[in-house]
Design a protein around this motif. Structure first.
Motif, mmCIF file in Angstrom:
data_model
loop_
_atom_site.group_PDB
_atom_site.id
_atom_site.type_symbol
_atom_site.label_atom_id
_atom_site.label_comp_id
_atom_site.label_asym_id
_atom_site.label_seq_id
_atom_site.Cartn_x
_atom_site.Cartn_y
_atom_site.Cartn_z
ATOM 1 N N THR A 1 0.748 -1.012 0.079
ATOM 2 C CA THR A 1 0.006 0.072 -0.030
ATOM 3 C C THR A 1 0.739 1.299 0.049
ATOM 4 O O THR A 1 1.616 1.431 0.906
ATOM 5 C CB THR A 1 -1.005 -0.006 1.313
ATOM 6 N N SER B 1 0.505 5.228 0.348
ATOM 7 C CA SER B 1 -0.389 6.351 0.768
ATOM 8 C C SER B 1 0.428 7.583 1.250
ATOM 9 O O SER B 1 1.585 7.654 1.513
ATOM 10 C CB SER B 1 -1.320 5.782 2.216
ATOM 11 N N GLN C 1 -11.817 0.370 1.651
ATOM 12 C CA GLN C 1 -11.209 0.042 0.123
ATOM 13 C C GLN C 1 -12.381 0.631 -0.836
ATOM 14 O O GLN C 1 -13.422 0.425 -0.708
ATOM 15 C CB GLN C 1 -10.780 -1.264 -0.333
ATOM 16 N N CYS D 1 -10.881 -0.737 -7.789
ATOM 17 C CA CYS D 1 -10.585 0.067 -9.030
ATOM 18 C C CYS D 1 -9.971 -0.923 -9.999
ATOM 19 O O CYS D 1 -9.214 -1.734 -9.594
ATOM 20 C CB CYS D 1 -10.196 1.474 -8.943
ATOM 21 N N ALA E 1 -6.956 -1.133 -5.861
ATOM 22 C CA ALA E 1 -8.016 -0.515 -5.011
ATOM 23 C C ALA E 1 -7.265 0.790 -4.282
ATOM 24 O O ALA E 1 -6.249 0.791 -3.883
ATOM 25 C CB ALA E 1 -8.485 -1.584 -4.018
ATOM 26 N N SER E 2 -8.327 1.669 -4.337
ATOM 27 C CA SER E 2 -8.137 2.992 -3.601
ATOM 28 C C SER E 2 -8.345 2.600 -1.995
ATOM 29 O O SER E 2 -9.200 1.679 -1.814
ATOM 30 C CB SER E 2 -9.128 4.040 -3.827
ATOM 31 N N VAL E 3 -7.663 3.188 -1.160
ATOM 32 C CA VAL E 3 -7.742 2.818 0.164
ATOM 33 C C VAL E 3 -7.659 4.223 1.012
ATOM 34 O O VAL E 3 -7.205 5.170 0.735
ATOM 35 C CB VAL E 3 -6.510 1.982 0.930
ATOM 36 N N GLU F 1 -4.704 8.299 2.785
ATOM 37 C CA GLU F 1 -5.365 7.521 1.527
ATOM 38 C C GLU F 1 -4.297 7.446 0.644
ATOM 39 O O GLU F 1 -3.424 8.236 0.460
ATOM 40 C CB GLU F 1 -6.512 8.609 1.182
ATOM 41 N N SER G 1 -3.418 3.837 -2.380
ATOM 42 C CA SER G 1 -3.948 2.780 -3.250
ATOM 43 C C SER G 1 -2.963 1.521 -2.956
ATOM 44 O O SER G 1 -1.929 1.609 -2.606
ATOM 45 C CB SER G 1 -3.915 3.332 -4.579
ATOM 46 N N ARG G 2 -3.609 0.366 -3.464
ATOM 47 C CA ARG G 2 -2.793 -0.739 -3.378
ATOM 48 C C ARG G 2 -1.864 -0.678 -4.577
ATOM 49 O O ARG G 2 -2.467 -0.440 -5.746
ATOM 50 C CB ARG G 2 -3.812 -1.945 -3.485
#
Length: 356
Positions: free
Chosen positions: A78, A80, A123, A126, A130-132, A147, A149-150
């Motif tokens: 991740t 962020s 999550q 997408c 994925a957006s987190v 915030e 993304s993966r």
């Protein structure tokens, strides 16, 4: 995959340097305030699971990111950034909830081993991952949000070229200087604390501080600093002084200047023919009344002349008055002179008499 502080990483095409590394363990909620972070097994890690969170700063620019890598995930991580949102954006759903504990910290970090926080991960699936959105509730009273993304781990690369090595070396040197500064600061505060303790029980002065560090103030320095002593320009020895005080007052003044640290004192206090001899450290102090003037010779024993030794050998009597005064000075008793002799007029320092 695991990295270390000062490593240079390429993250999605941009280079960053790791400035902090934090290791977390998943723990079982027990206290009342932790119960809110219990959830069904599918939304929780297992107790003992661990992961690393890396704080990175851009090699060029001011961008700061977090890279989180779990020990059992070899495909994804991740990426962020700190967020100013206080809740997950619309469309995000709760993906994971749990309780984390800091078990190891390296680098410039605000985290400490033992810190605990409840966390929630939201999550939004997408294309390509994925957006987190993260929410951390630290039990020391702080809330943090992030915030991102993966990202596939293949998009994270350790850089080992010459440019990366130069950046790594520079960062390590900077970290070492900062740590050394922190240690030096700690030592400085420790010294100040000791001085405070010393001050609370003693009359602290610059001379006392020097003595604490093994560099005591000397009588020769005192004579250079005091207008009562001077050396004649035509003197054949720079360690022979003339004192404007009488011999006894001169002796008392010099005993004060060395904090009473004298030994082997002997004297002849016959008025007009006074001779006072004492030793302090490696120096001999020979005080004489010469033709109505007080002369002071301060030197090592090897520099005494034959005439000096004759004077010392003839001075075999010790009244113990000066020895007693030195003892009072060593005990930091400020009433020493009043106890040893009366003074007649505050301005009269040329006719001091000791009573015994």
């Amino acid at each position: 995959m695991e990295f270390n502080c000062c490593d240079v990483l390429e993250v999605q095409g941009s280079r960053y340097i790791i400035t902090e590394k934090i290791k977390y363990n998943e723990i079982i909620p027990k206290a009342d305030q932790e119960q809110a972070y219990k959830a069904k097994p599918s939304m929780q890690k297992s107790p003992g699971d661990y992961w690393h969170e890396y704080g990175l700063e851009a090699v060029e620019g001011t961008d700061k990111i977090w890279v989180t890598i779990e020990y059992n995930d070899n495909a994804w991580c991740t990426v962020s950034r700190t967020s100013y949102r206080k809740r997950a954006p619309k469309g995000f759903t709760l993906h994971q909830i749990g309780l984390e504990k800091v078990v190891d910290v390296d680098g410039d970090s605000g985290a400490s081993v033992g810190d605990r926080a409840g966390y929630k991960e939201y999550q939004l699936p997408c294309e390509g991952g994925a957006s987190v959105f993260f929410e951390e509730n630290w039990f020391k009273g702080e809330k943090m949000f992030a915030e991102g993304s993966r990202v596939p781990l293949v998009n994270i690369r350790l850089c080992n070229d010459a440019a990366a090595q130069a950046i790594k070396k520079k960062m390590r040197n900077k970290s070492m200087k900062k740590r050394f500064g922190a240690i030096a600061g700690g030592v400085g505060y420790g010294v100040l604390f000791l001085l405070f303790l010393f001050w609370s029980d003693n009359d602290l002065s610059w001379h006392s501080i020097r003595a604490m560090f093994g560099v005591p103030y000397t009588a020769k320095e005192h004579m250079h600093d005091t207008s009562a002593y001077y050396t004649k320009t035509d003197s054949d020895s720079d360690y022979v002084y003339t004192s404007t005080l009488d011999p006894v007052s001169t002796a008392l003044d010099l005993i004060d200047s060395v904090n009473g640290d004298i030994n082997n004192e002997r004297d002849n206090l016959e008025e007009g023919h006074e001779v006072i001899v004492f030793y302090s450290g490696d120096l001999v102090y020979l005080i004489t009344n010469t033709d109505g003037q007080t002369k002071v010779k301060v030197c090592e024993q090897s520099k005494l002349t034959q005439e000096d030794w004759k004077i010392i050998d003839r001075t075999v009597i010790s009244s113990h008055i000066l020895d007693n005064y030195a003892t009072i000075v060593r005990l930091r008793d400020k009433t020493g002179r009043e106890r040893l002799y009366p003074t007649e007029g505050s301005g009269n320092t040329s006719n001091t008499k000791l009573y015994y």
